[in-house]
Design a protein around this motif. Sequence first.
Motif, PDB file in Angstrom:
ATOM      1  N   PHE A 109       0.834  -1.209   0.000  1.00 48.23           N
ATOM      2  CA  PHE A 109       0.000   0.000   0.000  1.00 48.23           C
ATOM      3  C   PHE A 109       0.867   1.257   0.000  1.00 48.23           C
ATOM      4  O   PHE A 109       0.556   2.234  -0.692  1.00 48.23           O
ATOM      5  N   ALA A 110       1.966   1.235   0.756  1.00 45.78           N
ATOM      6  CA  ALA A 110       2.825   2.417   0.864  1.00 45.78           C
ATOM      7  C   ALA A 110       3.476   2.767  -0.466  1.00 45.78           C
ATOM      8  O   ALA A 110       3.606   3.948  -0.811  1.00 45.78           O
ATOM      9  N   VAL A 111       3.880   1.746  -1.224  1.00 42.51           N
ATOM     10  CA  VAL A 111       4.581   2.015  -2.478  1.00 42.51           C
ATOM     11  C   VAL A 111       3.628   2.179  -3.665  1.00 42.51           C
ATOM     12  O   VAL A 111       3.999   2.779  -4.680  1.00 42.51           O
ATOM     13  N   SER A 112       2.415   1.648  -3.545  1.00 43.30           N
ATOM     14  CA  SER A 112       1.514   1.627  -4.702  1.00 43.30           C
ATOM     15  C   SER A 112       1.045   3.025  -5.113  1.00 43.30           C
ATOM     16  O   SER A 112       0.921   3.319  -6.307  1.00 43.30           O
ATOM     17  N   ILE A 113       0.795   3.898  -4.116  1.00 43.59           N
ATOM     18  CA  ILE A 113       0.265   5.230  -4.440  1.00 43.59           C
ATOM     19  C   ILE A 113       1.265   6.046  -5.260  1.00 43.59           C
ATOM     20  O   ILE A 113       0.926   6.540  -6.349  1.00 43.59           O
ATOM     21  N   PRO A 114       2.525   6.213  -4.824  1.00 44.60           N
ATOM     22  CA  PRO A 114       3.472   6.962  -5.670  1.00 44.60           C
ATOM     23  C   PRO A 114       3.784   6.254  -6.984  1.00 44.60           C
ATOM     24  O   PRO A 114       3.974   6.913  -8.012  1.00 44.60           O
ATOM     25  N   LEU A 115       3.824   4.913  -6.977  1.00 40.40           N
ATOM     26  CA  LEU A 115       4.116   4.196  -8.222  1.00 40.40           C
ATOM     27  C   LEU A 115       3.000   4.372  -9.243  1.00 40.40           C
ATOM     28  O   LEU A 115       3.253   4.626 -10.424  1.00 40.40           O
ATOM     29  N   LEU A 116       1.765   4.239  -8.796  1.00 42.87           N
ATOM     30  CA  LEU A 116       0.632   4.413  -9.713  1.00 42.87           C
ATOM     31  C   LEU A 116       0.545   5.852 -10.219  1.00 42.87           C
ATOM     32  O   LEU A 116       0.283   6.094 -11.397  1.00 42.87           O
ATOM     33  N   THR A 117       0.778   6.805  -9.309  1.00 41.79           N
ATOM     34  CA  THR A 117       0.753   8.213  -9.706  1.00 41.79           C
ATOM     35  C   THR A 117       1.829   8.502 -10.753  1.00 41.79           C
ATOM     36  O   THR A 117       1.571   9.134 -11.783  1.00 41.79           O
ATOM     37  N   GLY A 118       3.045   8.032 -10.482  1.00 41.16           N
ATOM     38  CA  GLY A 118       4.131   8.231 -11.434  1.00 41.16           C
ATOM     39  C   GLY A 118       3.877   7.540 -12.759  1.00 41.16           C
ATOM     40  O   GLY A 118       4.199   8.083 -13.828  1.00 41.16           O
ATOM     41  N   GLY A 119       3.287   6.330 -12.708  1.00 39.98           N
ATOM     42  CA  GLY A 119       2.975   5.617 -13.934  1.00 39.98           C
ATOM     43  C   GLY A 119       1.946   6.338 -14.777  1.00 39.98           C
ATOM     44  O   GLY A 119       2.072   6.432 -16.006  1.00 39.98           O
ATOM     45  N   ILE A 120       0.907   6.878 -14.124  1.00 40.87           N
ATOM     46  CA  ILE A 120      -0.140   7.608 -14.849  1.00 40.87           C
ATOM     47  C   ILE A 120       0.416   8.889 -15.472  1.00 40.87           C
ATOM     48  O   ILE A 120       0.145   9.207 -16.639  1.00 40.87           O
ATOM     49  N   ILE A 121       1.217   9.625 -14.688  1.00 41.42           N
ATOM     50  CA  ILE A 121       1.815  10.862 -15.215  1.00 41.42           C
ATOM     51  C   ILE A 121       2.724  10.557 -16.400  1.00 41.42           C
ATOM     52  O   ILE A 121       2.706  11.245 -17.429  1.00 41.42           O
ATOM     53  N   SER A 122       3.534   9.505 -16.277  1.00 47.21           N
ATOM     54  CA  SER A 122       4.445   9.136 -17.360  1.00 47.21           C
ATOM     55  C   SER A 122       3.669   8.724 -18.609  1.00 47.21           C
ATOM     56  O   SER A 122       4.062   9.053 -19.735  1.00 47.21           O
ATOM     57  N   LEU A 123       2.562   8.007 -18.411  1.00 47.12           N
ATOM     58  CA  LEU A 123       1.732   7.597 -19.546  1.00 47.12           C
ATOM     59  C   LEU A 123       1.111   8.822 -20.233  1.00 47.12           C
ATOM     60  O   LEU A 123       1.054   8.887 -21.467  1.00 47.12           O
ATOM     61  N   LEU A 124       0.664   9.777 -19.436  1.00 46.32           N
ATOM     62  CA  LEU A 124       0.109  11.007 -20.008  1.00 46.32           C
ATOM     63  C   LEU A 124       1.182  11.786 -20.781  1.00 46.32           C
ATOM     64  O   LEU A 124       0.910  12.332 -21.863  1.00 46.32           O
ATOM     65  N   PHE A 125       2.389  11.847 -20.226  1.00 45.58           N
ATOM     66  CA  PHE A 125       3.490  12.496 -20.937  1.00 45.58           C
ATOM     67  C   PHE A 125       3.776  11.788 -22.257  1.00 45.58           C
ATOM     68  O   PHE A 125       4.056  12.425 -23.270  1.00 45.58           O
ATOM     69  N   PHE A 126       3.693  10.448 -22.241  1.00 50.29           N
ATOM     70  CA  PHE A 126       3.953   9.674 -23.450  1.00 50.29           C
ATOM     71  C   PHE A 126       2.903   9.981 -24.515  1.00 50.29           C
ATOM     72  O   PHE A 126       3.231  10.194 -25.688  1.00 50.29           O
ATOM     73  N   VAL A 127       1.651  10.014 -24.113  1.00 46.29           N
ATOM     74  CA  VAL A 127       0.566  10.283 -25.060  1.00 46.29           C
ATOM     75  C   VAL A 127       0.692  11.687 -25.644  1.00 46.29           C
ATOM     76  O   VAL A 127       0.435  11.913 -26.840  1.00 46.29           O
ATOM     77  N   GLN A 128       1.109  12.656 -24.819  1.00 54.77           N
ATOM     78  CA  GLN A 128       1.200  14.044 -25.268  1.00 54.77           C
ATOM     79  C   GLN A 128       2.533  14.372 -25.937  1.00 54.77           C
ATOM     80  O   GLN A 128       2.735  15.493 -26.408  1.00 54.77           O
ATOM     81  N   GLY A 129       3.444  13.390 -25.946  1.00 57.08           N
ATOM     82  CA  GLY A 129       4.703  13.588 -26.666  1.00 57.08           C
ATOM     83  C   GLY A 129       5.825  14.207 -25.868  1.00 57.08           C
ATOM     84  O   GLY A 129       6.845  14.602 -26.436  1.00 57.08           O
ATOM     85  N   TYR A 130       5.689  14.289 -24.543  1.00 58.71           N
ATOM     86  CA  TYR A 130       6.760  14.841 -23.708  1.00 58.71           C
ATOM     87  C   TYR A 130       7.717  13.718 -23.287  1.00 58.71           C
ATOM     88  O   TYR A 130       7.885  13.411 -22.108  1.00 58.71           O
ATOM     89  N   TYR A 131       8.374  13.138 -24.271  1.00 62.63           N
ATOM     90  CA  TYR A 131       9.169  11.936 -24.023  1.00 62.63           C
ATOM     91  C   TYR A 131      10.382  12.193 -23.126  1.00 62.63           C
ATOM     92  O   TYR A 131      10.784  11.335 -22.343  1.00 62.63           O
ATOM     93  N   GLN A 132      10.975  13.374 -23.237  1.00 62.45           N
ATOM     94  CA  GLN A 132      12.222  13.640 -22.521  1.00 62.45           C
ATOM     95  C   GLN A 132      12.046  13.700 -21.007  1.00 62.45           C
ATOM     96  O   GLN A 132      13.024  13.563 -20.263  1.00 62.45           O
ATOM     97  N   LEU A 133      10.825  13.934 -20.540  1.00 59.87           N
ATOM     98  CA  LEU A 133      10.600  14.064 -19.098  1.00 59.87           C
ATOM     99  C   LEU A 133      10.146  12.759 -18.442  1.00 59.87           C
ATOM    100  O   LEU A 133      10.027  12.690 -17.222  1.00 59.87           O
ATOM    101  N   ILE A 134       9.889  11.751 -19.247  1.00 58.96           N
ATOM    102  CA  ILE A 134       9.344  10.508 -18.695  1.00 58.96           C
ATOM    103  C   ILE A 134      10.335   9.830 -17.766  1.00 58.96           C
ATOM    104  O   ILE A 134       9.973   9.359 -16.674  1.00 58.96           O
ATOM    105  N   ALA A 135      11.601   9.740 -18.163  1.00 60.45           N
ATOM    106  CA  ALA A 135      12.616   9.096 -17.323  1.00 60.45           C
ATOM    107  C   ALA A 135      12.722   9.787 -15.971  1.00 60.45           C
ATOM    108  O   ALA A 135      12.816   9.131 -14.922  1.00 60.45           O
ATOM    109  N   ALA A 136      12.709  11.121 -15.975  1.00 62.11           N
ATOM    110  CA  ALA A 136      12.800  11.881 -14.726  1.00 62.11           C
ATOM    111  C   ALA A 136      11.606  11.604 -13.828  1.00 62.11           C
ATOM    112  O   ALA A 136      11.755  11.431 -12.604  1.00 62.11           O
ATOM    113  N   MET A 137      10.404  11.564 -14.406  1.00 61.97           N
ATOM    114  CA  MET A 137       9.202  11.299 -13.622  1.00 61.97           C
ATOM    115  C   MET A 137       9.247   9.903 -13.001  1.00 61.97           C
ATOM    116  O   MET A 137       8.898   9.711 -11.828  1.00 61.97           O
TER     117      MET A 137
END
Length: 203
Positions: A109-137
Amino acid sequence: MEQKDLFRELGQIRSLMEKSSKFVSISGLSGVLMGCYALLGTLLGYYIIHQPESIALLLGKNLNRPLLFLMIALIVLLSSLVTGWLMARKKARKNKQSIWNITSKSLLFAVSIPLLTGGIISLLFFVQGYYQLIAAMLLIFYGLALTAGSIYTFTEAKGLGILEICLGLIGICFPDNGLLLWGLGFGVLHIIYGFIVYKKYES
């Protein structure tokens, strides 16, 4: 009771308390393997960026680099999850412990919230074409997950998490070096962390 015996019993009590409150079935060797998977993914990413013609010969002329990066990341993630789970289960059985208990549930439970949040943000960046920031996120939110979960497992996880966050912040400042930082964070640091955990708790 002699003082030596008292200290021994206190040490045993402390060990039992730590085992009951911390999930210690995580294998250090699994961390090493996960780091190796990430380094292999980084190497493939390097070839896709700097030698696309060699990849195109294998996959055809229509080379979709963002999609290839996504596939590599997903393969590394899946391989790491399977390896971590199998080796944790093996270690738990060896220590005659259950891999699914109150502590492991709290850790998940402790790790799932930040991991899911980061995964969703990274997926949104991927869809919108912000590829360079995905690794950092990915580095930042993975580091946040490690620091949150370190309460329920090895304390070394907190140090690893802080380093991952630092690499992610550097990645925001220097987005062109995202692949290198991804390899350092998920690859090199994971291998070092795995060796430390293995030497300290398993050897």
